[in-house]
Scaffold this motif. Sequence first.
Motif, PDB file in Angstrom:
ATOM      1  N   ARG A  53      -2.796   6.851   0.705  1.00  0.00           N
ATOM      2  CA  ARG A  53      -2.458   7.053  -0.746  1.00  0.00           C
ATOM      3  C   ARG A  53      -2.365   8.492  -1.338  1.00  0.00           C
ATOM      4  NH1 ARG A  53      -4.072   4.323  -5.887  1.00  0.00           N
ATOM      5  NH2 ARG A  53      -4.859   5.822  -7.170  1.00  0.00           N
ATOM      6  N   VAL A  76      -7.752  14.598  -3.687  1.00  0.00           N
ATOM      7  CA  VAL A  76      -8.980  15.015  -3.304  1.00  0.00           C
ATOM      8  C   VAL A  76      -9.391  14.274  -1.770  1.00  0.00           C
ATOM      9  CG1 VAL A  76     -11.410  15.300  -3.262  1.00  0.00           C
ATOM     10  CG2 VAL A  76      -9.787  16.027  -5.108  1.00  0.00           C
ATOM     11  N   MET A  77      -9.536  15.081  -0.833  1.00  0.00           N
ATOM     12  CA  MET A  77      -9.872  14.230   0.270  1.00  0.00           C
ATOM     13  C   MET A  77     -10.809  12.816   0.268  1.00  0.00           C
ATOM     14  SD  MET A  77     -13.095  16.409   2.257  1.00  0.00           S
ATOM     15  CE  MET A  77     -14.446  16.793   1.150  1.00  0.00           C
ATOM     16  N   LYS A  78     -10.539  12.101   1.393  1.00  0.00           N
ATOM     17  CA  LYS A  78     -11.343  11.042   1.616  1.00  0.00           C
ATOM     18  C   LYS A  78     -12.770  11.239   1.879  1.00  0.00           C
ATOM     19  CE  LYS A  78     -11.573   6.668   4.219  1.00  0.00           C
ATOM     20  NZ  LYS A  78     -10.686   5.325   4.722  1.00  0.00           N
ATOM     21  N   GLY A  79     -13.013  12.632   2.308  1.00  0.00           N
ATOM     22  CA  GLY A  79     -14.436  13.007   2.572  1.00  0.00           C
ATOM     23  C   GLY A  79     -14.459  13.834   4.065  1.00  0.00           C
ATOM     24  N   PRO A 122       0.709  -1.222  -0.231  1.00  0.00           N
ATOM     25  CA  PRO A 122      -0.146   0.115  -0.076  1.00  0.00           C
ATOM     26  C   PRO A 122       0.929   1.385  -0.012  1.00  0.00           C
ATOM     27  CG  PRO A 122      -0.485  -1.230   2.058  1.00  0.00           C
ATOM     28  CD  PRO A 122       0.515  -2.084   1.139  1.00  0.00           C
ATOM     29  N   LEU A 123       0.504   2.210  -0.556  1.00  0.00           N
ATOM     30  CA  LEU A 123       1.096   3.636  -0.756  1.00  0.00           C
ATOM     31  C   LEU A 123       0.925   4.125   0.595  1.00  0.00           C
ATOM     32  CD1 LEU A 123       0.224   4.947  -4.387  1.00  0.00           C
ATOM     33  CD2 LEU A 123       2.320   3.661  -3.609  1.00  0.00           C
ATOM     34  N   TYR A 142       1.860  -0.651   8.719  1.00  0.00           N
ATOM     35  CA  TYR A 142       1.358  -0.193   7.425  1.00  0.00           C
ATOM     36  C   TYR A 142      -0.165  -0.341   7.346  1.00  0.00           C
ATOM     37  CZ  TYR A 142       5.689   0.574   5.177  1.00  0.00           C
ATOM     38  OH  TYR A 142       6.937   1.137   4.960  1.00  0.00           O
ATOM     39  N   GLU A 189      -4.538   1.311   1.212  1.00  0.00           N
ATOM     40  CA  GLU A 189      -3.782   2.573   1.094  1.00  0.00           C
ATOM     41  C   GLU A 189      -4.942   3.785   1.427  1.00  0.00           C
ATOM     42  OE1 GLU A 189      -1.845   1.671  -2.318  1.00  0.00           O
ATOM     43  OE2 GLU A 189      -3.219   2.698  -3.733  1.00  0.00           O
ATOM     44  N   TRP A 190      -6.270   3.289   1.120  1.00  0.00           N
ATOM     45  CA  TRP A 190      -7.401   4.212   1.405  1.00  0.00           C
ATOM     46  C   TRP A 190      -7.683   4.315   2.937  1.00  0.00           C
ATOM     47  CZ3 TRP A 190      -9.049   7.129  -2.291  1.00  0.00           C
ATOM     48  CH2 TRP A 190     -10.456   7.538  -2.193  1.00  0.00           C
ATOM     49  N   ASN A 220      -6.482  12.225  -7.111  1.00  0.00           N
ATOM     50  CA  ASN A 220      -6.113  11.226  -5.998  1.00  0.00           C
ATOM     51  C   ASN A 220      -5.817  12.150  -4.930  1.00  0.00           C
ATOM     52  OD1 ASN A 220      -6.386   8.533  -7.101  1.00  0.00           O
ATOM     53  ND2 ASN A 220      -4.893   9.112  -8.396  1.00  0.00           N
ATOM     54  N   VAL A 263     -10.800  14.523   6.012  1.00  0.00           N
ATOM     55  CA  VAL A 263      -9.930  13.072   6.241  1.00  0.00           C
ATOM     56  C   VAL A 263      -9.208  12.770   4.918  1.00  0.00           C
ATOM     57  CG1 VAL A 263     -10.126  10.648   6.687  1.00  0.00           C
ATOM     58  CG2 VAL A 263     -11.998  12.055   7.632  1.00  0.00           C
ATOM     59  N   TYR A 320       1.047  10.059   0.516  1.00  0.00           N
ATOM     60  CA  TYR A 320       2.017   9.591  -0.166  1.00  0.00           C
ATOM     61  C   TYR A 320       2.206  10.300  -1.589  1.00  0.00           C
ATOM     62  CZ  TYR A 320       5.198   6.403  -2.857  1.00  0.00           C
ATOM     63  OH  TYR A 320       6.153   5.706  -3.412  1.00  0.00           O
TER      64      TYR A 320
END
Lengths: 549, 549
Positions: free
Chosen positions: B206, B401-404, B18-19, B178, B182-183, B399, B202, B209
């Motif tokens: 990913r 943009v925030m998770k939410g 995962p990144l 880790y 990566e999400w 990639n 949040v 990184y």
Amino acid sequence: MAGIYDIGLEKTAANYVPLTPLSLLKRAALVHPQLPAVIHGERRYTWAQVYERARRLASALRAAGVGHGDTVAAVLSNTPEMYECHFGVPGAGAVLNTINVRLDAATIAFILDHGEAKVLITDREFAPVVKAALDQLGRSLLVIDVDDPEYTGPGDRLGALDYESFLASGDPQFELIYPADEWDAISLNYTSGTTANPKGVVYHHRGAYLNALSNIVSWGMPHHAVYLWTLPMFHCNGWCFPWTMAANAGTNICLRKVDAGLIWQAIERYRVTHYCGAPIVHSLIANNAPPHWRAGQGSHKVSGLIAAAPPPVAVLQAMAEIGFEITHVYGLTETYGPAAVCAKQPDWATLPIEEQARLNGRQGVTYHAEEAIGVFDPATMQPVPWDGQTMGEVMFRGNIVMKGYLKNPAATETAFRDGWFHSGDLAVVHPDGYIKITDRAKDIIISGGENISSIEVEDALYKHPAVMLAAVVAAPDPKWGEVPHAFIELRDGVSVTEEELQQHCRKYLAGYKIPKKFTFGPLPKTSTGKIQKFILREQAKSRQAIADV
Amino acid sequence: MAGIYDIGLEKTAANYVPLTPLSLLKRAALVHPQLPAVIHGERRYTWAQVYERARRLASALRAAGVGHGDTVAAVLSNTPEMYECHFGVPGAGAVLNTINVRLDAATIAFILDHGEAKVLITDREFAPVVKAALDQLGRSLLVIDVDDPEYTGPGDRLGALDYESFLASGDPQFELIYPADEWDAISLNYTSGTTANPKGVVYHHRGAYLNALSNIVSWGMPHHAVYLWTLPMFHCNGWCFPWTMAANAGTNICLRKVDAGLIWQAIERYRVTHYCGAPIVHSLIANNAPPHWRAGQGSHKVSGLIAAAPPPVAVLQAMAEIGFEITHVYGLTETYGPAAVCAKQPDWATLPIEEQARLNGRQGVTYHAEEAIGVFDPATMQPVPWDGQTMGEVMFRGNIVMKGYLKNPAATETAFRDGWFHSGDLAVVHPDGYIKITDRAKDIIISGGENISSIEVEDALYKHPAVMLAAVVAAPDPKWGEVPHAFIELRDGVSVTEEELQQHCRKYLAGYKIPKKFTFGPLPKTSTGKIQKFILREQAKSRQAIADV
Ligand SMILES: Nc1ncnc2c1ncn2[C@@H]1O[C@H](COP(=O)(O)OP(=O)(O)OP(=O)(O)O)[C@@H](O)[C@H]1O
Ligand SMILES: Nc1ncnc2c1ncn2[C@@H]1O[C@H](COP(=O)(O)OP(=O)(O)OP(=O)(O)O)[C@@H](O)[C@H]1O
Ligand SMILES: [Mg+2]
Ligand SMILES: [Mg+2]
């Protein structure tokens, strides 16, 4: 139980895009449409034009029936067409299979068959061998001819279509197709065969994107580099540099062949700042440097990446003398090209040049995009101590390790056993954590129970001024089992005897390591300049020697 | 039907990781263990030491019961502890919630409550407000005090533990954990409140990184930068630069407060090469530059990123005069900090400095790690023409943009509607594709049916030599509905009248755009130097003006 960070925070079109180098071309075209992207003789394309040509190519391929996961093969030298294929083919959802232009017809036929190519894009220069390969393949596929104005030699067109008309039939506004999943294949590279049968190494969009950026970060490339294509793009997709150059929005200077005159002309005319190559490419550049560069009066700074074989100290020194900044990287087809770099420590700069060359001659540490390099005893998977002495096998783990070998799950599984990619290279780890390749698994010489690193012996031979190239393999010996057998290519106009070289080696090597046999003459090399030791090993009867112990 | 590229080519431990920015710290510690990583007054830590301290922190947090997806809050200034939290907290599987140290107790209590913090790491300097916040929170959590030797002012310890003993209890060999995916969340950043209620943005591993690398690639950072922490690490995780600096293996120069004397001392003592900040930080640096820098005799090259507000032309000019290389970036908390950059075209360098400043004052084009920026009519989602005139809303996709928003699926959905993150900024697109923010959605002034960009008016005001800061908002007017109301902070020791400023504006603006009202005095600012227009809008009764139209 799902926590607060797992609810209502899913992937959406707004916050998730698969990693793909197609993004990098789109950005270059949007941000720097008028900057020079590709230069090839009289031809010049801006980033807007390269993007448009890639879109036309993708669109024309779709129209020709190419779809997701189809293979498009290319037998091309470093031309604009080859560059465009790195975007246009994946942009059609297809997989780019670049084929080494120096291969024989049988091997090309094998690759076209094994890779199930639907389309072949081929340069007129290679028509004879490609025609023979197509005859052997025994099935038809869509053949598209590249007729490069820079190439004026012989060679027929083989297909029904030529590349420029094919592009003309494509839509310049076609939207490049992104992979549904970043794990989707982007390219197929057959190992070029210094060892066994070619295996099809599959790359994915994720790894290609990450190594494209890692080349910039690990090398420390500034914006808008002028990159000279001394490295074949067919080799590990040019170490991912076609994609790197889009991220960099620099200029690709194409080069159909590695020729000292053409290289120096390009360096001076375009003020080339970056290039890559095997040690032999660098030697060629140093040996043919114009007088003002030799005098330290070069017009600008040039940075080179060296890899594919351990760089002889003499080469690193010669490059320093003409003022080139050389960085040593290491990798395999299976690792998208470079996956290790001999990262320079700032305090090395103050050391004597020989010491710098020695330090920089090591294969180093992980590339940014690679998670880890380990040197292990493959039987126990115990890491070797960092003592600069104990040999183990080099293994890689991370996002720039291939997807696997095409249609070869057994080989993939073997390569990935214990969760690491097994490189087949043997190395020690120095106390600072830098690895130094001491041999390839198949190269080691065991003489009277003592291990001899053929590379150590080669290094000693390279120190002799008459030696241009040296390769040492195991030869059978009634007393010792194996003894080192040296194959030597001399510099033009000099000569040396076996005895003189043995005397010379005595200065650097323990007695048992000194070659007992010598053969003089040109060495067999792959198209990337790597010495084909397997041919020498056959000549020296190495396998017999090892099996007889 | 699965194709040949889908079979036997799965993810394995060898070819997929995962990144996560944790990789970047591990690499820095492995490759450059002895290079200086963090310097803070008398304290200096190498990369080996930072890694060890991060491992201890992660291990101690686990021992304290912190697990996957737990929140660890921090009220810290730019200290080594804050830096370590960026690795040690995610390395424990937890989420780092850095809190703006200038917030009031009620807002901090709100954040600790809403983010469900299990642990709070807090600096003695902020004890009074943090104590009040903890009292209001009304539940207990593990409080760890940082007692920085560089801070000698008042402030009690609030918790049972101090940071150094906490680290001492941790395992220096602990393996950083880790993310399984990566999400997974890495950090939580509350928007600092120039507009509405704080929302919890949040970030995932990913994105962190990718933006860490993108900062290097988009800015063109060379290896081993010396980075001065003028930007608060609590703001969008310092635009991801804590992680960038690990990838860069450079040196972090900590700074507890933005003070001209301390900044120049650091620039000269450590030969600082890079820093970031709002326009006000750059003005401060330029206004206090030592004479030899003003004379163009600075000892080395310094590069700065400017963002958070449109940089006044005067600031860009002042920076050029002291020989600093300034790059303009743009982004939001929701985009991991910078997600756009005003990429410099090579030919700009030959233009007059005013013209360069004008071009560089635009917010530009996508950052490498961002897929796309668009300027759309939000009602129709039609892109505006590239005419430099038609306003639309700036939107991002990709990639970084925030998770939410945490525990706020409705706000997340609104922000992400139509597959784009809606920024609330208004912009035009110039014919070269560069965006120029002309206003914020909430800032626009509509006077007699004509749109007035408050930023355009501010730009005109900034051209007056007496004006230090200017902010223009809508004020109610019986005839025109809204009129521009200017709030002005003057430079020390100068004065100017309302009439003089109106006369001045007449040179640059159409009559209806000239401010009808003026208020002189210090402007309210956020801790990052952004003018708090919402306060001015209240003063000016903007909402009333807009609603009354
Ligand atoms: N910097 C280096 N120093 C020493 N050896 C290197 C270096 N870079 C590459 N090599 C050698 O080249 C090998 C990788 O070759 P690559 O996969 O690129 O070509 P190949 O022709 O496919 O070789 P093969 O078929 O044997 O795998 C490495 O395993 C290593 O032995
Ligand atoms: N380079 C820039 N030029 C103009 N405006 C900028 C620039 N950079 C940032 N901004 C402004 O800052 C806003 C982002 O603020 P950010 O999210 O970092 O802080 P914030 O305090 O959380 O603001 P808010 O709570 O209003 O979202 C952008 O939407 C934009 O209006
Ligand atoms: Mg190989
Ligand atoms: Mg915000």
